[in-house]
Enzyme design. Structure first.
Site, PDB file in Angstrom:
ATOM      1  N   ASN A   9      25.367  66.315 -80.798  1.00  0.00           N
ATOM      2  CA  ASN A   9      26.141  65.535 -79.832  1.00  0.00           C
ATOM      3  C   ASN A   9      26.175  64.081 -80.305  1.00  0.00           C
ATOM      4  OD1 ASN A   9      27.173  64.211 -77.618  1.00  0.00           O
ATOM      5  ND2 ASN A   9      25.457  64.686 -76.253  1.00  0.00           N
ATOM      6  N   TRP A  10      27.323  63.680 -80.808  1.00  0.00           N
ATOM      7  CA  TRP A  10      27.420  62.333 -81.392  1.00  0.00           C
ATOM      8  C   TRP A  10      27.621  61.249 -80.333  1.00  0.00           C
ATOM      9  CZ3 TRP A  10      31.028  63.355 -86.293  1.00  0.00           C
ATOM     10  CH2 TRP A  10      30.329  64.194 -87.164  1.00  0.00           C
ATOM     11  N   LYS A  11      27.853  61.665 -79.112  1.00  0.00           N
ATOM     12  CA  LYS A  11      28.057  60.727 -77.988  1.00  0.00           C
ATOM     13  C   LYS A  11      29.125  59.683 -78.328  1.00  0.00           C
ATOM     14  CE  LYS A  11      23.437  61.786 -76.461  1.00  0.00           C
ATOM     15  NZ  LYS A  11      22.205  61.403 -75.799  1.00  0.00           N
ATOM     16  N   HIS A  95      26.741  66.825 -69.045  1.00  0.00           N
ATOM     17  CA  HIS A  95      25.646  66.126 -69.709  1.00  0.00           C
ATOM     18  C   HIS A  95      25.043  65.101 -68.744  1.00  0.00           C
ATOM     19  CE1 HIS A  95      23.495  63.459 -72.428  1.00  0.00           C
ATOM     20  NE2 HIS A  95      23.446  64.484 -73.256  1.00  0.00           N
ATOM     21  N   GLU A  97      24.194  62.156 -69.022  1.00  0.00           N
ATOM     22  CA  GLU A  97      24.819  60.821 -69.055  1.00  0.00           C
ATOM     23  C   GLU A  97      26.119  60.818 -68.248  1.00  0.00           C
ATOM     24  OE1 GLU A  97      24.680  60.505 -73.303  1.00  0.00           O
ATOM     25  OE2 GLU A  97      22.497  60.328 -73.174  1.00  0.00           O
ATOM     26  N   GLU A 167      17.972  69.862 -70.680  1.00  0.00           N
ATOM     27  CA  GLU A 167      17.688  68.549 -71.236  1.00  0.00           C
ATOM     28  C   GLU A 167      16.998  67.674 -70.194  1.00  0.00           C
ATOM     29  OE1 GLU A 167      20.521  67.606 -74.680  1.00  0.00           O
ATOM     30  OE2 GLU A 167      21.623  67.125 -72.855  1.00  0.00           O
ATOM     31  N   GLY A 173      16.801  60.548 -75.774  1.00  0.00           N
ATOM     32  CA  GLY A 173      16.878  59.251 -76.442  1.00  0.00           C
ATOM     33  C   GLY A 173      15.633  58.411 -76.297  1.00  0.00           C
ATOM     34  N   GLY A 234      20.917  64.750 -80.128  1.00  0.00           N
ATOM     35  CA  GLY A 234      21.695  63.523 -80.040  1.00  0.00           C
ATOM     36  C   GLY A 234      21.433  62.647 -81.250  1.00  0.00           C
ATOM     37  N   GLY A 235      20.516  61.709 -81.103  1.00  0.00           N
ATOM     38  CA  GLY A 235      20.213  60.715 -82.142  1.00  0.00           C
ATOM     39  C   GLY A 235      20.063  61.286 -83.543  1.00  0.00           C
TER      40      GLY A 235
END
Ligand code: PGA
Length: 250
Positions: A9-11, A95, A97, A167, A173, A234-235
């Site tokens: 997931n590159w966000k 998600h 976020e 998650e 993160g 993610g990261g």
């Protein structure tokens, strides 16, 4: 029995050029990898170009969100048809976020889920509790409500095509991963709710990913757990090197 699935997931990261370069590197590093389902989720602006790069490989393409309507006067939204049009086979829904900063609810996620399923897009439905909910002993209650809310009026036949991502928000993160035991406990809890809702066969076949500070050095111990079927990263997915390393440890 369940194929592991690793998502990147590159966000809200990467220009078009950066996205294409990362996809190229990943393609080089993975070759024609088998035995694991790999999906990358670039930002909308890079979907089409990334698709051109990964065409013909085993790397799948997904979007990070979508709206539930087919089209029309919804300024700023992206429809499932638009995703199909650029070659997306997956979409992340709900998600944390999106829930936290954009007010997404289980009810809205449920509508998106139905829209995705009706068009053959594989939804990756995210659930997870906040730190204060875990500390207050409410983690299971929260996840239970999210799963039941998101999966409302879904048939067992449809449910088979869904991926769930657990998650915990406190692990996203932050560098603080859930221990494999904490993650497994919740994955099993989720699988049992799915069993109640859709029956044993479906719950046994559904892939449940873990997400939250997954790195090359912790993926193996997570994957050793019975009910953990992969990761949403993610990261560590932003660099082809670390993402490929995670995938190769499966
Ligand atoms: P992270 O993000 O790996 O950077 O913790 C995971 C996610 O939000 O999907």
């Amino acid at each position: 029995m369940r194929t592991p699935i690793i998502g990147g997931n590159w966000k809200m990261n990467k220009t078009l050029k950066e996205a294409v370069n990362t996809a190229r590197e990943l393609k080089e590093k993975l070759g024609n990898i088998r035995g694991v389902e790999v999906v990358i989720f670039p930002p909308f602006t890079a979907l089409k170009s990334v698709k051109e790069v990964i065409e013909g490989t085993n790397i799948g393409l997904g979007a990070q969100n979508m709206y539930w309507e087919k089209g029309g006067a919804y300024t700023g939204e992206i429809s499932p048809f638009m995703l199909l049009d650029v070659g997306c086979k997956y979409v992340i829904l709900g998600h944390s976020e999106r829930r936290q900063y954009f007010g997404e609810t289980d009810q809205g996620i449920n509508k998106k889920l139905k829209a995705a399923l009706s068009l053959g897009i594989t939804p990756v439905v995210c659930v997870g509790e906040k730190i204060e909910e875990r500390k207050g002993g409410k983690a299971r209650q929260i996840v239970d409500r999210q799963i039941r809310g998101c999966f409302k009026e879904i048939t067992p036949e449809e449910a088979k095509r869904i991926v769930v991502a657990y998650e915990p928000i406190w692990a996203i993160g932050t560098g603080e991963t859930a221990t494999p035991e904490q993650a497994e406990e919740m994955h099993l809890f989720i699988r049992n709710i799915l069993k109640e809702l859709f029956g044993k066969e479906v719950s046994n076949s559904l892939q449940i990913q873990y997400g939250g500070s997954v790195k090359p050095n912790n993926i193996k111990e997570l994957m050793e757990k019975e009910d953990i079927d992969g990761a949403l990263v993610g990261g560590a997915s932003l660099k082809a090197n670390s993402f490929a390393e995670i995938i190769k440890k499966i």
